[in-house]
Design a protein around this motif. Structure first.
Motif, mmCIF file in Angstrom:
data_model
loop_
_atom_site.group_PDB
_atom_site.id
_atom_site.type_symbol
_atom_site.label_atom_id
_atom_site.label_comp_id
_atom_site.label_asym_id
_atom_site.label_seq_id
_atom_site.Cartn_x
_atom_site.Cartn_y
_atom_site.Cartn_z
ATOM 1 N N SER A 1 24.802 -6.277 -16.911
ATOM 2 C CA SER A 1 23.620 -7.180 -17.158
ATOM 3 C C SER A 1 23.860 -7.213 -18.580
ATOM 4 C CB SER A 1 22.325 -6.362 -16.549
ATOM 5 O OG SER A 1 22.240 -6.548 -15.313
ATOM 6 N N THR A 2 24.258 -6.245 -19.354
ATOM 7 C CA THR A 2 24.134 -6.415 -20.794
ATOM 8 C C THR A 2 25.374 -7.168 -21.212
ATOM 9 O OG1 THR A 2 23.451 -3.880 -20.958
ATOM 10 C CG2 THR A 2 24.153 -4.753 -22.962
ATOM 11 N N ASN A 3 26.238 -7.068 -20.668
ATOM 12 C CA ASN A 3 27.433 -7.980 -20.965
ATOM 13 C C ASN A 3 26.845 -9.472 -20.857
ATOM 14 O OD1 ASN A 3 29.060 -6.081 -21.872
ATOM 15 N ND2 ASN A 3 30.040 -5.714 -19.978
ATOM 16 N N ALA A 4 26.233 -9.833 -19.697
ATOM 17 C CA ALA A 4 25.809 -11.108 -19.740
ATOM 18 C C ALA A 4 25.041 -11.663 -20.636
ATOM 19 C CB ALA A 4 25.567 -11.172 -17.998
ATOM 20 N N LEU A 5 23.894 -10.743 -20.871
ATOM 21 C CA LEU A 5 23.006 -10.873 -21.945
ATOM 22 C C LEU A 5 23.499 -11.155 -23.327
ATOM 23 C CD1 LEU A 5 19.785 -11.063 -22.330
ATOM 24 C CD2 LEU A 5 20.075 -8.642 -22.980
ATOM 25 N N LEU A 6 24.615 -10.285 -23.684
ATOM 26 C CA LEU A 6 25.308 -10.509 -24.962
ATOM 27 C C LEU A 6 26.015 -11.647 -25.140
ATOM 28 C CD1 LEU A 6 27.013 -7.173 -25.643
ATOM 29 C CD2 LEU A 6 25.500 -8.343 -27.210
ATOM 30 N N ALA A 7 26.697 -12.126 -23.998
ATOM 31 C CA ALA A 7 27.384 -13.320 -23.686
ATOM 32 C C ALA A 7 26.474 -14.574 -24.146
ATOM 33 C CB ALA A 7 28.249 -13.479 -22.530
ATOM 34 N N ALA A 8 25.341 -14.517 -23.401
ATOM 35 C CA ALA A 8 24.546 -15.772 -23.557
ATOM 36 C C ALA A 8 23.810 -15.678 -24.845
ATOM 37 C CB ALA A 8 23.130 -15.344 -22.606
ATOM 38 N N ILE A 9 23.485 -14.612 -25.535
ATOM 39 C CA ILE A 9 22.796 -14.736 -26.949
ATOM 40 C C ILE A 9 23.708 -14.962 -27.859
ATOM 41 C CG2 ILE A 9 21.685 -13.166 -28.631
ATOM 42 C CD1 ILE A 9 20.256 -11.622 -26.241
ATOM 43 N N THR A 10 24.940 -14.360 -27.797
ATOM 44 C CA THR A 10 26.078 -14.758 -28.687
ATOM 45 C C THR A 10 26.481 -16.136 -28.603
ATOM 46 O OG1 THR A 10 27.065 -12.498 -28.446
ATOM 47 C CG2 THR A 10 28.195 -14.097 -29.702
ATOM 48 N N GLY A 11 26.603 -16.762 -27.483
ATOM 49 C CA GLY A 11 27.016 -18.076 -27.535
ATOM 50 C C GLY A 11 25.865 -18.958 -27.680
ATOM 51 N N SER B 1 20.839 -21.896 -25.618
ATOM 52 C CA SER B 1 20.442 -23.518 -25.539
ATOM 53 C C SER B 1 21.667 -24.452 -25.169
ATOM 54 C CB SER B 1 19.843 -24.037 -26.907
ATOM 55 O OG SER B 1 20.682 -23.960 -27.933
ATOM 56 N N SER B 2 22.880 -23.652 -25.328
ATOM 57 C CA SER B 2 23.882 -24.390 -25.029
ATOM 58 C C SER B 2 24.521 -24.043 -23.751
ATOM 59 C CB SER B 2 25.004 -24.228 -26.063
ATOM 60 O OG SER B 2 25.998 -23.371 -25.660
ATOM 61 N N VAL B 3 25.632 -24.714 -23.117
ATOM 62 C CA VAL B 3 26.227 -24.315 -21.885
ATOM 63 C C VAL B 3 27.481 -23.663 -22.116
ATOM 64 C CG1 VAL B 3 24.744 -25.650 -20.086
ATOM 65 C CG2 VAL B 3 26.776 -26.607 -21.229
ATOM 66 N N ILE B 4 28.169 -24.392 -23.290
ATOM 67 C CA ILE B 4 29.675 -23.962 -23.485
ATOM 68 C C ILE B 4 29.718 -22.583 -24.094
ATOM 69 C CG2 ILE B 4 31.778 -24.422 -24.946
ATOM 70 C CD1 ILE B 4 30.870 -27.315 -24.619
ATOM 71 N N GLY B 5 28.567 -22.315 -24.866
ATOM 72 C CA GLY B 5 28.260 -20.937 -25.951
ATOM 73 C C GLY B 5 28.456 -19.734 -24.768
ATOM 74 N N PRO B 6 27.466 -19.890 -23.760
ATOM 75 C CA PRO B 6 27.693 -18.681 -22.948
ATOM 76 C C PRO B 6 28.930 -18.294 -22.246
ATOM 77 C CG PRO B 6 25.438 -19.736 -22.643
ATOM 78 C CD PRO B 6 26.408 -20.481 -23.544
ATOM 79 N N VAL B 7 29.218 -19.356 -21.590
ATOM 80 C CA VAL B 7 30.870 -19.262 -20.902
ATOM 81 C C VAL B 7 31.718 -18.810 -21.770
ATOM 82 C CG1 VAL B 7 32.491 -20.511 -19.467
ATOM 83 C CG2 VAL B 7 30.008 -21.266 -19.367
#
Lengths: 285, 331
Positions: free
Chosen positions: B260-270, B273-279
């Motif tokens: 869960s933390t890694n998904a959250l980190l990826a979302a926040i870092t990316g 508001s974007s879709v490319i960033g989290p991926v």
């Protein structure tokens, strides 16, 4: 059987009360949910192991809470105070990250194997209660836990500083206008909260084992207690910790392995009934 | 013949067809990737990266549209994986039927959980979601359920039949499962974009801004958020089903706080508001964790990354650049 279970439940509840009341106190003052609280408890347990092995258990019981209070000063001055303007959830996640780092450092130092602490000789015996032998050490945990929470209650309700703590938890802006120094109070509360976590860590050593997953297990339990009690409500947290201790202890005997699910079932059940939690007395949210 | 400079309006009207064409080209080019990578470490890294990326998309969507931190996305990811594995092992369903059944189970679970947790305050929401992922981790590891869930070792299964035209056994190959992962990522990202720009998305963001005002204005503020939560749970479930089919395994680790933390980190870092960033964040974190994991420091890395990201880029890595551009624009 039942009296023994009640005493066991009180011992478990005492640990939860020490942990959850500290968490709720910091939340009340700073509006910060300290996700690193479980890691502080873990440090307390491992330090307790070291001091109890090198010196003795009583020294650990005295030194560890003091050391942890020092960690509380660090938490307040290096984390909570500089980040007080940040959003609640951002600070919560930072404390979560700090918790992971602390736990990993502890695992690096002590290794991944479970450790155990021997109870001091005078507490290692058992006494007859209602015809059954009962370990004195568990009674000791209950007494220490309940005495600490009674002392906390007396301090909060009868002293001037305690009144200020309640005032800041209830209405931070108005308290600040009335000249209450929230920073000084917060330092005190951080120390108290981490010292309680350290005390719980030392107490748990001879009772349960000390292992690398203990931080996550405890922080999840504390979160459940705090949410059930109503976020920020100190008395709600204490009451919820008491209930949880009883539910878990009786569940272990009557429901066996399903008992690990009981805290979560209780959480969902109470939230369906009251989304704001039990929420006794003052709530910070 | 004199050349006419493009007016701002014609430039903006060209923007979407150009972006659409570019996206289509990248999407189609993605299918050629296994030919270049020829399986191996990089392919496996990209597969896992996109799976984390899909979970990050889910976290980003609910954070951006509803202002809620979904710190337990692993619950739906793992639930779908286990449901798929159990439906194959215990009920003898084909891979496709099991995948459909697993998504139905996840959809129902996400709806029921959403109906409860949406009512609580954001901080409590975060804590409850995390607790529910832990509940699932304990539940699947129960010794009495060992025959069904595999206990703490996880549940191995052998899928049969075809999934969207691909033989289920072939999905265990990193190169062959890639088209499924790649397409799912695009479909989920596309759907999230469509929902975000729809009337429903506008309503969600309005509720996030001021729930009370929306309620007083006669809008329902409860069900839209429950539906958003359900949709996000389902999307995480798709990632879980694909991961299960790609590995032939559902394990308690799928529910872990670190997932869960890694998904959250990826979302926040990316950037939520974007879709490319989290991926992209999902792929980068998966790579970093794999590198640090080889040294035995993956959790330490996650902890340090959480602190640094929340301290310095809580609004995403591109946010400071956007601020600079805005300042430059004003100047």
């Amino acid at each position: 059987m039942i009296p023994t279970l009640i005493l066991n439940a009180l011992a478990v509840s005492s640990l939860y009360i020490m942990m959850a009341s500290g968490l709720a106190l910091i939340f009340g003052l700073r509006r910060v949910m300290n996700f690193g609280h479980g890691a502080i408890y873990m440090v307390g347990a491992y330090l307790g192991y070291t001091i109890a092995s090198g010196m003795n258990f009583w020294a650990a019981l005295l030194i560890v809470p003091l050391l942890m209070a020092g960690l509380g000063v660090l938490l307040e001055l290096a984390v909570l105070r500089p980040l007080e303007k940040r959003q609640q959830i951002e600070v919560a996640l930072i404390t979560f990250g700090i918790g992971i780092v602390i736990a990993q450092v502890v695992i690096r130092i002590y290794g991944g194997m479970p450790l155990s602490v021997t109870a001091p000789r005078m507490l290692a015996s058992s006494v007859k209660i209602f015809g059954a032998d009962y370990p004195v050490y568990r009674l000791f945990i209950t007494v220490v836990g309940l005495c600490s929470v009674i002392a906390l209650a007396v301090w909060l309700n009868t002293t001037r500083t305690g009144m200020f703590v309640r005032a800041v938890s209830h209405a931070p802006d108005i308290s600040s206008m009335m000249g209450i120094n929230a920073n000084r109070l917060s330092l005190l509360i951080s120390m108290l909260s981490t010292a309680f976590a350290g005390l719980a860590g030392v107490l748990v050593g001879p009772y349960l084992s000390i292992d690398p997953g203990m931080d996550v297990a405890m922080i999840i339990t504390c979160m459940i207690v705090v949410v059930i009690g109503g976020t920020g409500s100190i008395w709600g947290a204490i009451f919820a910790a008491l209930i949880l201790g009883f539910v878990q202890t009786f569940g272990t005997v009557y429901l066996h392995e399903i008992s690990v699910l009981l805290p979560y079932i209780m959480l969902v059940g109470i939230l369906v009934w009251r989304p704001q939690g039990l929420n006794f007395g003052v709530s910070a949210e | 013949m004199t050349s006419v400079p493009l007016s701002p309006r014609s430039a903006s009207s060209l923007r979407w067809p150009v972006l659409g064409g570019l996206a289509l080209a990248v999407f189609l080019a993605g299918f050629l990737l296994p030919g270049y990578l020829q399986g191996g470490y990089l392919q496996s890294l990209l597969n896992n990266g996109l799976i984390t990326g899909v979970m990050a998309l889910c976290v980003a969507f609910i954070m951006h549209q509803c202002g809620l931190v979904l710190f337990g996305i692993a619950a739906y990811y793992g639930l779908a994986a286990y449901a798929c594995a159990i439906l194959i092992n215990s009920f003898g369903l084909s891979a496709m039927a099991a995948a459909g059944g697993a998504l139905l189970v996840t959809l129902t679970a996400a709806f029921l959980v959403g109906a409860i947790v949406i009512r609580v305050k954001p901080l409590a929401f975060m804590m409850i979601c995390l607790s529910l992922a832990e509940l699932m981790r304990h539940l699947v590891a129960l010794p009495s359920l060992r025959r069904t869930t595999g206990g703490s070792d996880g549940l191995l299964f052998m899928p049969e039949g075809r999934v969207l035209g691909i033989d289920a056994m072939d999905l265990l190959d990193t190169a062959q499962v890639w088209p499924l992962i790649w397409t799912a990522t695009w479909v989920i990202a596309g759907l999230f974009l469509i929902v975000a720009s729809s009337h429903f998305g506008v309503r969600l963001r309005a509720i996030k801004e001021n729930e009370e005002r929306m309620r007083f204005s006669g809008f329902d503020t409860y069900w839209p958020r429950v539906f958003a939560f359900t949709g996000v749970g389902l999307a995480a479930g798709i990632a879980g089903v694909i991961q299960a089919l790609a590995s032939g395994l559902a394990s308690p680790e799928m529910f872990s706080i670190i997932t869960s933390t890694n998904a959250l980190l990826a979302a926040i870092t990316g950037g939520v508001s974007s879709v490319i960033g989290p991926v992209a964040g999902g792929v980068i974190y998966t790579w970093a964790i794999s590198e640090f994991g080889a040294l035995g420091y993956s959790q330490l890395f996650t902890g340090i990354a959480v602190i640094l990201v929340m301290l310095f880029i809580p609004k995403g890595i591109l946010h400071p650049l956007r601020l600079l551009r805005r300042k430059g624009g004003r100047a």
